[in-house]
Design a protein around this motif. Structure first.
Motif, mmCIF file in Angstrom:
data_model
loop_
_atom_site.group_PDB
_atom_site.id
_atom_site.type_symbol
_atom_site.label_atom_id
_atom_site.label_comp_id
_atom_site.label_asym_id
_atom_site.label_seq_id
_atom_site.Cartn_x
_atom_site.Cartn_y
_atom_site.Cartn_z
ATOM 1 N N ILE A 52 8.165 0.119 6.831
ATOM 2 C CA ILE A 52 9.374 0.012 6.003
ATOM 3 C C ILE A 52 10.613 -0.194 6.879
ATOM 4 O O ILE A 52 11.458 -1.042 6.589
ATOM 5 C CB ILE A 52 9.493 1.254 5.085
ATOM 6 N N GLU A 53 10.670 0.514 7.991
ATOM 7 C CA GLU A 53 11.807 0.331 8.923
ATOM 8 C C GLU A 53 11.846 -1.125 9.412
ATOM 9 O O GLU A 53 12.897 -1.769 9.401
ATOM 10 C CB GLU A 53 11.633 1.315 10.096
ATOM 11 N N ALA A 54 10.683 -1.676 9.823
ATOM 12 C CA ALA A 54 10.636 -3.052 10.341
ATOM 13 C C ALA A 54 10.997 -4.063 9.254
ATOM 14 O O ALA A 54 11.607 -5.105 9.538
ATOM 15 C CB ALA A 54 9.245 -3.353 10.903
ATOM 16 N N LEU A 102 0.110 1.732 -12.426
ATOM 17 C CA LEU A 102 -0.654 0.709 -13.147
ATOM 18 C C LEU A 102 -0.412 0.814 -14.657
ATOM 19 O O LEU A 102 -0.303 -0.197 -15.347
ATOM 20 C CB LEU A 102 -2.152 0.853 -12.852
ATOM 21 N N SER A 103 -0.290 2.026 -15.155
ATOM 22 C CA SER A 103 -0.101 2.180 -16.605
ATOM 23 C C SER A 103 1.270 1.672 -17.031
ATOM 24 O O SER A 103 1.487 1.376 -18.200
ATOM 25 C CB SER A 103 -0.331 3.623 -17.046
ATOM 26 N N ASP A 104 2.185 1.550 -16.087
ATOM 27 C CA ASP A 104 3.485 0.955 -16.396
ATOM 28 C C ASP A 104 3.472 -0.565 -16.228
ATOM 29 O O ASP A 104 4.531 -1.208 -16.274
ATOM 30 C CB ASP A 104 4.564 1.556 -15.477
ATOM 31 N N GLY A 105 2.292 -1.140 -15.962
ATOM 32 C CA GLY A 105 2.172 -2.589 -15.853
ATOM 33 C C GLY A 105 2.722 -3.158 -14.557
ATOM 34 O O GLY A 105 3.050 -4.345 -14.468
ATOM 35 N N LYS A 106 2.806 -2.314 -13.525
ATOM 36 C CA LYS A 106 3.335 -2.781 -12.234
ATOM 37 C C LYS A 106 2.207 -2.895 -11.212
ATOM 38 O O LYS A 106 1.104 -2.415 -11.457
ATOM 39 C CB LYS A 106 4.392 -1.792 -11.743
ATOM 40 N N VAL A 107 2.496 -3.535 -10.095
ATOM 41 C CA VAL A 107 1.486 -3.743 -9.058
ATOM 42 C C VAL A 107 1.730 -2.758 -7.912
ATOM 43 O O VAL A 107 2.722 -2.877 -7.192
ATOM 44 C CB VAL A 107 1.542 -5.189 -8.514
ATOM 45 N N PRO A 108 0.843 -1.766 -7.750
ATOM 46 C CA PRO A 108 1.008 -0.837 -6.632
ATOM 47 C C PRO A 108 0.634 -1.498 -5.302
ATOM 48 O O PRO A 108 -0.391 -2.187 -5.210
ATOM 49 C CB PRO A 108 0.028 0.299 -6.944
ATOM 50 N N VAL A 109 1.455 -1.294 -4.284
ATOM 51 C CA VAL A 109 1.171 -1.788 -2.935
ATOM 52 C C VAL A 109 1.194 -0.552 -2.037
ATOM 53 O O VAL A 109 2.251 0.019 -1.773
ATOM 54 C CB VAL A 109 2.227 -2.812 -2.484
ATOM 55 N N ILE A 110 -0.007 -0.137 -1.607
ATOM 56 C CA ILE A 110 -0.135 1.136 -0.899
ATOM 57 C C ILE A 110 -0.086 0.885 0.605
ATOM 58 O O ILE A 110 -0.776 0.009 1.118
ATOM 59 C CB ILE A 110 -1.468 1.828 -1.294
ATOM 60 N N LEU A 111 0.706 1.682 1.316
ATOM 61 C CA LEU A 111 0.759 1.584 2.770
ATOM 62 C C LEU A 111 0.156 2.845 3.377
ATOM 63 O O LEU A 111 0.629 3.962 3.124
ATOM 64 C CB LEU A 111 2.207 1.440 3.265
ATOM 65 N N GLY A 112 -0.933 2.666 4.189
ATOM 66 C CA GLY A 112 -1.536 3.828 4.866
ATOM 67 C C GLY A 112 -0.889 4.034 6.199
ATOM 68 O O GLY A 112 -0.067 3.230 6.629
ATOM 69 N N GLY A 113 -1.241 5.088 6.768
ATOM 70 C CA GLY A 113 -2.344 5.998 6.511
ATOM 71 C C GLY A 113 -3.719 5.397 6.876
ATOM 72 O O GLY A 113 -3.878 4.198 7.072
ATOM 73 N N GLU A 114 -4.652 6.337 7.033
ATOM 74 C CA GLU A 114 -6.015 5.918 7.348
ATOM 75 C C GLU A 114 -6.686 5.323 6.100
ATOM 76 O O GLU A 114 -6.179 5.462 4.988
ATOM 77 C CB GLU A 114 -6.818 7.096 7.889
ATOM 78 N N HIS A 115 -7.837 4.703 6.335
ATOM 79 C CA HIS A 115 -8.425 3.886 5.276
ATOM 80 C C HIS A 115 -8.863 4.696 4.051
ATOM 81 O O HIS A 115 -8.931 4.163 2.944
ATOM 82 C CB HIS A 115 -9.610 3.082 5.835
ATOM 83 N N THR A 116 -9.134 5.990 4.210
ATOM 84 C CA THR A 116 -9.570 6.801 3.061
ATOM 85 C C THR A 116 -8.525 6.823 1.939
ATOM 86 O O THR A 116 -8.869 7.116 0.805
ATOM 87 C CB THR A 116 -9.875 8.255 3.481
ATOM 88 N N VAL A 117 -7.267 6.517 2.245
ATOM 89 C CA VAL A 117 -6.239 6.511 1.188
ATOM 90 C C VAL A 117 -6.594 5.490 0.095
ATOM 91 O O VAL A 117 -6.204 5.649 -1.055
ATOM 92 C CB VAL A 117 -4.803 6.254 1.726
ATOM 93 N N TYR A 276 6.583 -5.080 12.629
ATOM 94 C CA TYR A 276 7.239 -6.219 11.969
ATOM 95 C C TYR A 276 6.185 -7.170 11.374
ATOM 96 O O TYR A 276 6.320 -7.645 10.242
ATOM 97 C CB TYR A 276 8.138 -6.959 12.966
ATOM 98 N N SER A 277 5.126 -7.441 12.151
ATOM 99 C CA SER A 277 4.068 -8.344 11.650
ATOM 100 C C SER A 277 3.430 -7.789 10.389
ATOM 101 O O SER A 277 3.125 -8.539 9.453
ATOM 102 C CB SER A 277 2.965 -8.546 12.690
ATOM 103 N N ILE A 278 3.219 -6.484 10.345
ATOM 104 C CA ILE A 278 2.573 -5.915 9.149
ATOM 105 C C ILE A 278 3.534 -5.950 7.963
ATOM 106 O O ILE A 278 3.132 -6.259 6.844
ATOM 107 C CB ILE A 278 2.038 -4.501 9.425
ATOM 108 N N ALA A 279 4.808 -5.661 8.218
ATOM 109 C CA ALA A 279 5.795 -5.776 7.134
ATOM 110 C C ALA A 279 5.766 -7.197 6.576
ATOM 111 O O ALA A 279 5.765 -7.428 5.363
ATOM 112 C CB ALA A 279 7.184 -5.425 7.655
#
Ligand SMILES: [Mn+2]
Length: 304
Positions: A52-54, A102-117, A276-279
């Motif tokens: 988020i900072e990048a 999701l129930s609000d009809g939006k698209v969640p974009v999750i940032l991990g964290g390890e893969h188990t998230v 920065y590349s991941i952002a």
């Protein structure tokens, strides 16, 4: 299910410094700072805030797509407070938050964290009709148990494949013998190794996923360590930036992705290029999503 998803913007800043509140945003960034089961290179709890900072330094105009995907609205939620709790409790917390968005009809974009998230998010997506999972990962993560733990970064794709009907893992370049044996019993799981990710395989995948409701999980170690050296388990001979963005574009434009995640980034002190590349990668995926004529407002013509 609680419908109160709206929360104030986080103290650590918003993705792209976007001023959108929850109600007006199409995409919702959810940071999950959790890294309790990593076996090597702990530190992915710092991934979401570094990305988020990048992102503050990116220009929101996308040259390739010739539009400003940010205009679809991106809201950033405060990070989930999950550090230090048991994996199953963390998975429940992610599940509740993602189901709510999701129930609000939006698209969640999750940032991990390890893969188990991813597991909580995939569980929520399953309840919204997702049967198909695409994972991009250098590792198969297909152990049934790892160091005595059923919910671990090394078992995550095995657990995820138990939630959905069909799983496709792309970009794998390291796998254990035990994992290979477990995979050979599973017709519902397909692994595309790194060396087979050629144009023909990608156009087959494109046909297979066409129109399907899908969850997309990107372990950023699928990229070559020269782009993203700071991951829990770096593996040589990864995808180039162009290969990965090409695959993401083909998949996101062909299918109906309802939620996605970007996991396993463990920022190194003093290095800025990979966060920065991941952002940029996260924003690219949002851009592809927003320009899918089924999803977006931009009327982009992908070459079918
Ligand atoms: Mn991995």
């Amino acid at each position: 299910m609680s419908l109160n998803c709206r929360e104030d913007s986080p103290a650590h800043g918003c993705f792209l410094e976007a001023p959108f509140n929850y109600n007006e945003a199409r995409y919702v960034i959810i940071g999950v700072p959790y890294d309790s089961t990593s076996s090597w290179g702990v530190g992915s709890r710092f991934g979401p805030s570094a990305i988020i900072e990048a992102s503050r330094y990116m220009d929101p105009y996308d040259i390739e797509l010739d539009c400003i995907p940010l205009e679809s609205g991106i809201h950033t939620m405060p990070e989930l407070s999950v550090m230090g709790i048991a994996p199953t409790r963390m998975i429940d917390a992610v599940y509740s938050k993602v189901a709510c968005v999701l129930s609000d009809g939006k698209v969640p974009v999750i940032l991990g964290g390890e893969h188990t998230v991813s597991l909580g998010a995939i569980k929520a997506a399953r309840e919204f009709g997702v049967e198909y999972l695409v994972v991009l990962d250098a590792h198969a993560d297909f152990y049934d148990e790892y160091e005595g733990e059923r919910f671990s970064h090394a078992t995550v794709t095995m657990r995820a494949s138990e939630i959905v009907s069909r799983t496709l893992v792309m970009g794998v370049r390291t796998i254990g013998w035990e994992e290979k044996k477990l995979l050979s019993d599973r017709e519902d799981v397909r692994v595309l190794y790194r060396e087979s990710l050629r144009d023909q395989a990608i156009s087959e995948i494109k046909k297979e996923v066409k129109g399907r409701k899908m969850y997309l999980s990107v372990d950023v170690d699928v990229l070559d360590p020269c782009y993203v050296p700071c991951v829990s388990t770096p593996e040589p001979d990864g995808l180039s930036w162009r290969e990965l963005t090409h695959i993401l574009r083909e998949i996101i434009h062909s299918s109906e992705v309802i939620a996605m995640d970007f996991v396993e980034f463990s920022p190194c002190h003093g290095m800025r290029s990979d966060s920065y590349s991941i952002a940029r990668l996260v924003y690219k995926a949002i851009g592809y999503h927003a320009t899918n004529p089924r999803n977006g407002n931009f009327g982009y013509n992908s070459n079918e």
